[in-house]
Design a protein around this motif. Structure first.
Motif, short mmCIF file in Angstrom:
data_model
loop_
_atom_site.label_atom_id
_atom_site.label_comp_id
_atom_site.label_asym_id
_atom_site.label_seq_id
_atom_site.Cartn_x
_atom_site.Cartn_y
_atom_site.Cartn_z
N THR A 410 -22.87 87.20 30.66
CA THR A 410 -23.08 85.91 29.19
C THR A 410 -23.27 85.59 28.72
O THR A 410 -24.42 86.39 28.26
CB THR A 410 -24.01 84.86 31.03
N ILE A 411 -22.19 85.07 27.59
CA ILE A 411 -22.85 85.22 26.36
C ILE A 411 -23.04 83.89 26.64
O ILE A 411 -22.15 82.59 26.37
CB ILE A 411 -21.79 85.19 25.48
N VAL A 412 -24.38 83.50 25.20
CA VAL A 412 -24.40 80.91 24.69
C VAL A 412 -24.05 81.41 23.26
O VAL A 412 -24.69 82.16 22.98
CB VAL A 412 -25.02 80.94 25.57
N PHE A 413 -23.45 80.84 22.72
CA PHE A 413 -23.25 80.19 21.56
C PHE A 413 -24.33 78.90 21.36
O PHE A 413 -23.77 77.96 21.86
CB PHE A 413 -21.82 79.97 20.53
N ALA A 414 -25.32 78.66 20.62
CA ALA A 414 -26.73 77.89 20.71
C ALA A 414 -26.34 76.92 18.66
O ALA A 414 -26.56 77.98 17.98
CB ALA A 414 -27.76 78.24 20.91
N CYS A 415 -26.27 76.51 18.74
CA CYS A 415 -26.72 75.09 16.87
C CYS A 415 -28.00 74.85 17.75
O CYS A 415 -27.98 74.12 19.15
CB CYS A 415 -25.81 74.98 16.96
N ASP A 416 -28.21 73.11 17.03
CA ASP A 416 -29.20 72.39 17.26
C ASP A 416 -28.69 71.03 17.81
O ASP A 416 -29.72 70.92 19.07
CB ASP A 416 -29.62 71.92 15.55
N ALA A 417 -27.52 71.26 18.14
CA ALA A 417 -27.29 69.71 18.23
C ALA A 417 -26.29 70.41 20.11
O ALA A 417 -26.01 69.68 21.04
CB ALA A 417 -26.53 68.66 18.22
N GLY A 418 -25.96 71.45 19.83
CA GLY A 418 -25.04 71.46 20.87
C GLY A 418 -23.66 71.23 20.55
O GLY A 418 -22.41 70.99 22.09
N MET A 419 -22.94 70.24 20.02
CA MET A 419 -22.21 69.70 20.10
C MET A 419 -20.81 70.10 18.59
O MET A 419 -19.57 69.62 18.95
CB MET A 419 -22.32 67.57 19.63
N GLY A 420 -21.04 70.39 17.86
CA GLY A 420 -20.35 71.57 16.78
C GLY A 420 -19.84 71.66 16.18
O GLY A 420 -18.79 73.25 16.32
N SER A 421 -20.80 72.97 16.14
CA SER A 421 -20.90 74.34 15.32
C SER A 421 -20.94 75.32 16.63
O SER A 421 -20.46 76.34 16.68
CB SER A 421 -21.91 74.98 14.55
N SER A 422 -21.82 75.31 17.35
CA SER A 422 -21.71 75.68 18.66
C SER A 422 -20.47 75.79 19.61
O SER A 422 -19.90 76.81 19.76
CB SER A 422 -23.22 75.58 19.89
N LEU A 464 -32.00 80.02 13.34
CA LEU A 464 -31.79 79.50 14.08
C LEU A 464 -32.51 80.63 15.96
O LEU A 464 -33.22 80.13 16.02
CB LEU A 464 -30.81 78.62 14.83
N THR A 465 -32.63 81.27 14.71
CA THR A 465 -32.14 82.30 15.94
C THR A 465 -34.13 82.86 16.46
O THR A 465 -33.70 82.91 17.79
CB THR A 465 -31.99 83.97 15.49
N ALA A 466 -35.23 82.57 15.04
CA ALA A 466 -36.06 82.61 15.81
C ALA A 466 -36.48 81.61 17.04
O ALA A 466 -36.90 81.54 18.19
CB ALA A 466 -37.43 82.60 14.80
N ARG A 467 -35.73 80.27 17.00
CA ARG A 467 -36.40 79.48 17.72
C ARG A 467 -35.49 79.59 18.60
O ARG A 467 -35.99 79.07 20.43
CB ARG A 467 -35.44 77.82 17.34
N ALA A 468 -34.20 80.34 19.51
CA ALA A 468 -33.67 80.41 20.50
C ALA A 468 -34.05 81.39 21.35
O ALA A 468 -34.20 81.34 21.75
CB ALA A 468 -32.01 81.04 20.03
N ALA A 469 -34.75 82.76 20.30
CA ALA A 469 -35.50 83.54 20.90
C ALA A 469 -36.74 83.43 21.83
O ALA A 469 -36.55 84.00 23.03
CB ALA A 469 -36.21 84.65 19.76
N GLN A 470 -37.36 82.33 21.24
CA GLN A 470 -39.14 81.92 21.94
C GLN A 470 -37.91 81.54 23.52
O GLN A 470 -38.66 81.01 24.26
CB GLN A 470 -39.56 80.18 21.17
N LYS A 471 -36.84 80.88 23.77
CA LYS A 471 -36.09 80.37 24.62
C LYS A 471 -35.23 81.18 26.06
O LYS A 471 -36.02 81.33 26.56
CB LYS A 471 -35.55 79.50 24.50
N THR A 472 -34.69 82.71 24.99
CA THR A 472 -34.74 83.81 25.67
C THR A 472 -35.05 84.81 25.55
O THR A 472 -34.00 85.58 24.88
CB THR A 472 -32.39 83.34 25.04
N GLY A 473 -35.47 84.95 25.62
CA GLY A 473 -36.17 86.37 25.59
C GLY A 473 -35.73 88.38 25.55
O GLY A 473 -35.85 88.81 24.86
N SER A 474 -35.56 87.78 27.04
CA SER A 474 -34.80 88.56 27.16
C SER A 474 -33.02 88.45 27.29
O SER A 474 -32.84 89.80 26.94
CB SER A 474 -35.11 88.88 29.08
N ALA A 475 -33.00 88.29 26.00
CA ALA A 475 -31.40 88.40 25.78
C ALA A 475 -31.91 88.95 24.07
O ALA A 475 -32.13 88.56 23.96
CB ALA A 475 -30.07 87.20 25.80
#
Length: 662
Positions: A410-422, A464-475
């Motif tokens: 599973t791969i997720v592309f994450a952005c702030d709003a989840g509607m455009g960039s991601s 945004l990587t640091a923010r994402a890492a806080q929620k997905t530490g094992s990824a």
């Protein structure tokens, strides 16, 4: 691994280091879960002791019957309030309980706590070291005892045997702790305390940085901090209300100076990631974030040593100290535990350590003759090897360079709003992965606020990587700058070949892209397409694209302001001349329906240093705009289609190109 690396890894010195690391980790695992109790004790001490913060507020502190004095348990009420019993009984018992639980669950925890009471009663100093011995010992003995009659007890007698075996064993260990371990640990504590006093009296305490700073980078700091400094510092704090020992290892100044030097004189990824690392290190207290930067240039250890020595010297000069351990080593936690009268010294020590470390590191980086960019990924891998486990925080700064960790599903592309960039980034990445034969790998997009630690790999903009890492530490964390044609996508495909197996010989079925549930004309009407935009700056372009969304009735005017807020946090430039401004996740309430606007500019606009010819404004109320975004992404991957957009003479032609099938 080379022969030299293998020999080093197997050397006795390395074995000793690993054993010390394991010891430090075990000590840390007993102390860290109970840091809240240390903080509570430190705050109660700061508020209620005779020299506490409430002395100037409540005059009854000078009255032995006053409630402030009674809570503090200091002076006339020594041992009768809260401060004395907490440090004497509660904190060591918690450590012993935790140590026993680590070995043998709840039964080990109970026996460990009983055994700890023995050393507490048999010593005249706080028994943190004794608790770190008796807690695990109690858990280990209980585990071995239970194994002797496992499966041999008659039904109905299990509870009787369990309770009496734990009680009898706890009694024996408590007696052993009282007569055996307690006096030994007391003698050791007094001897170590005398050694510290000698260093302080002879102005030699700054020399401890020669040991502590390299030990931190080698992950030996837990053994020093939790095994020696915390117990000794707590004893000092009990006697004088503060201890400088709590500041020897936790001062964030040396690490901050290293990262600031990389921000100014570093190169490549190291320089780009240093600002984020500095924030995490200084405010978050995660010191390991700067370890890879030192490992890239081992000579920078001199900067950390001199920075640490400067900080300790200033604290000695001002007589600074903390009331209790500051964990993690964040400036916030440090100030929360700073003793009254020590704020100036602590502040100057952090500033002085930072300045010294920065000056030395800047000189070493500036005069470095190496022309190649430092390999931050390799340094992070080296750090994780020494640590013995994956470091989610450090890996977040370098992306996918830490090497395969297992199959990726599973791969997720994450952005702030989840509607455009991601959405567009996920579409581009999905196509590359499917073309490589990994159609069974699921690629989705999400807002960072909705992330959960259930993904194997997470792709985000580097800001945004640091923010994402806080929620997905094992990824695995992958940072990108260019959403449309980032070279990291090819690295992800190569990682899949390493972790999932090469599929080039037998490609897997390709999953279909999402189909549009409504016509492009409904999401992108002709009235929302402008062939010759009038904006000359990125801010003006956002206004132009946003006003088209407002005019189409897709959003409320407040949404345009949210588009500017989104741009301030992370650039929406996608690459290949395309920018897709959109609002923040919090602004979705201002979206009336899904809408997209399209503006073409005859002269490229400077979009945060990148040329943007096409600006697509996005307002996604649900997922019905994803199919069109997917097609837009594929269009901008095709140079011929981009040329068609550039030469189109009408809004109908633009719409036709964007709405064309694969």
């Amino acid at each position: 691994m080379s022969t030299l690396e293998a020999s080093v890894a197997d050397s006795p010195r390395t074995g000793v280091r690993v054993r010390v690391q394991k010891l430090g980790t075990a000590l840390s695992n007993m102390v860290m879960p109970n840091i809240g109790a240390f903080i509570a004790w430190g705050l109660i001490t700061a508020l209620f002791i005779e020299a506490g913060w409430l002395q100037a507020i409540f005059s009854d502190l000078k009255n032995p019957e006053g409630w402030v004095a009674r809570i503090g348990g200091w002076g006339a009420y020594d041992g009768a309030g809260i401060v004395g019993p907490m440090i004497t009984y509660l904190l060591p018992v918690l450590i012993g309980y935790t140590g026993g639980r680590m070995i043998h669950g709840n039964r080990g925890a109970v026996v460990g706590a009983i055994a700890t009471m023995g050393v507490i009663a048999g010593a005249d100093v706080p028994m943190f070291m004794g608790a770190m011995i008796m807690g695990p010992l109690g858990g280990w003995c209980m585990k071995k005892l239970d194994a002797l009659w496992e499966g041999k007890i008659r039904p109905g007698f299990e509870m009787l045997v369990d309770n009496f075996s734990a009680g009898i064993l706890g009694m024996l260990l408590a007696i052993f702790g009282f007569f055996g371990i307690g006096p030994i640990v007391s003698s050791f504590t007094r001897g170590a305390g005398n050694a510290v006093d000698f260093l302080v009296d002879n102005d030699l305490l700054p020399l401890t940085s020669i040991l502590i700073e390299p030990a931190k980078v080698l992950f030996l700091n837990n053994a020093i901090n939790h095994g020696v400094l915390t117990p000794l510092g707590t004893t000092q704090a009990l006697e004088s209300g503060k201890s400088i020992l709590f500041l020897l290892e936790t001062n964030p100044g040396p690490g901050l100076g290293i990262l600031l030097a990389y921000m100014v004189f570093g190169k490549g990824v190291a320089r780009a990631s240093a600002p984020g690392a500095a924030i995490i290190q200084f405010f978050g207290g995660i010191h390991e974030i700067y370890f890879p930067y030192v490992l890239m240039k081992p000579k920078l250890i001199a900067a950390t040593i001199l920075g640490g020595m400067t900080g300790v010297f200033i604290n000695v000069l001002f007589g600074s100290g903390l009331r209790a351990p500051a964990a993690p080593g964040s400036i916030i936690a440090i100030y929360a535990q700073t003793a009254s009268g020590s704020f100036l010294g602590v502040t100057l020590s952090v500033l002085g350590a930072t300045a010294m470390s920065f000056t030395v590191a800047a000189f070493l980086l500036k005069t470095d003759k190496a022309t190649d960019e430092p390999d931050l990924a390799a340094a992070t891998a080296s750090m994780e090897s020494m640590k013995g486990k994956k470091s989610s925080v450090s890996t977040a700064l370098v992306g996918a360079g830490a090497g395969p960790t297992g199959p990726i599903h599973t791969i997720v592309f994450a952005c702030d709003a989840g509607m455009g960039s991601s959405a567009m980034g996920a579409s581009v990445l999905r196509k590359k992965i499917q073309q490589a034969g990994f159609g069974d790998v699921k690629v989705t997009n999400s807002a960072i606020s909705n992330l959960t630690d259930t993904y194997d790999l997470v792709v985000t903009h580097r800001d945004l990587t640091a923010r994402a890492a806080q929620k997905t530490g094992s990824a695995v964390q992958v940072s990108v700058d260019d959403f449309m044609s980032s070279p990291r996508y090819d690295e992800i495909v190569e990682r899949l070949r390493q972790t999932n197996g090469d599929r080039t010989a037998a490609p897997t079925p390709v999953a279909e892209e999402p189909r549009a549930t409504e016509a492009a004309g409904e999401v992108l009407p002709l009235s929302s397409i402008v062939l010759d935009g009038s904006a000359r700056t990125a801010a003006q372009a956002i206004d132009e694209a946003g006003e088209l969304l407002v005019a189409a009735g897709a959003v409320e005017p407040a949404y345009v302001s949210a588009m500017h807020e989104r741009e301030k946090s992370v650039s929406t430039f996608m690459g290949n001349g395309l920018a897709i401004p959109h609002g923040t996740n919090e602004a979705k309430s201002a979206i009336r329906r899904t809408g997209i606007s399209f503006v073409r500019y005859p002269e490229p606009i400077d979009w945060n240093g990148k040329p943007a010819e096409f600006v697509v404004g996005i307002a996604g109320a649900g997922n019905d705009h994803m199919a069109l975004l997917t097609r837009i992404a594929h269009v901008f991957l095709d140079k011929d289609r981009v040329a068609q957009l550039r030469s189109a003479g009408s809004a109908e032609e633009i719409q036709a190109v964007l709405n064309a099938g694969e």
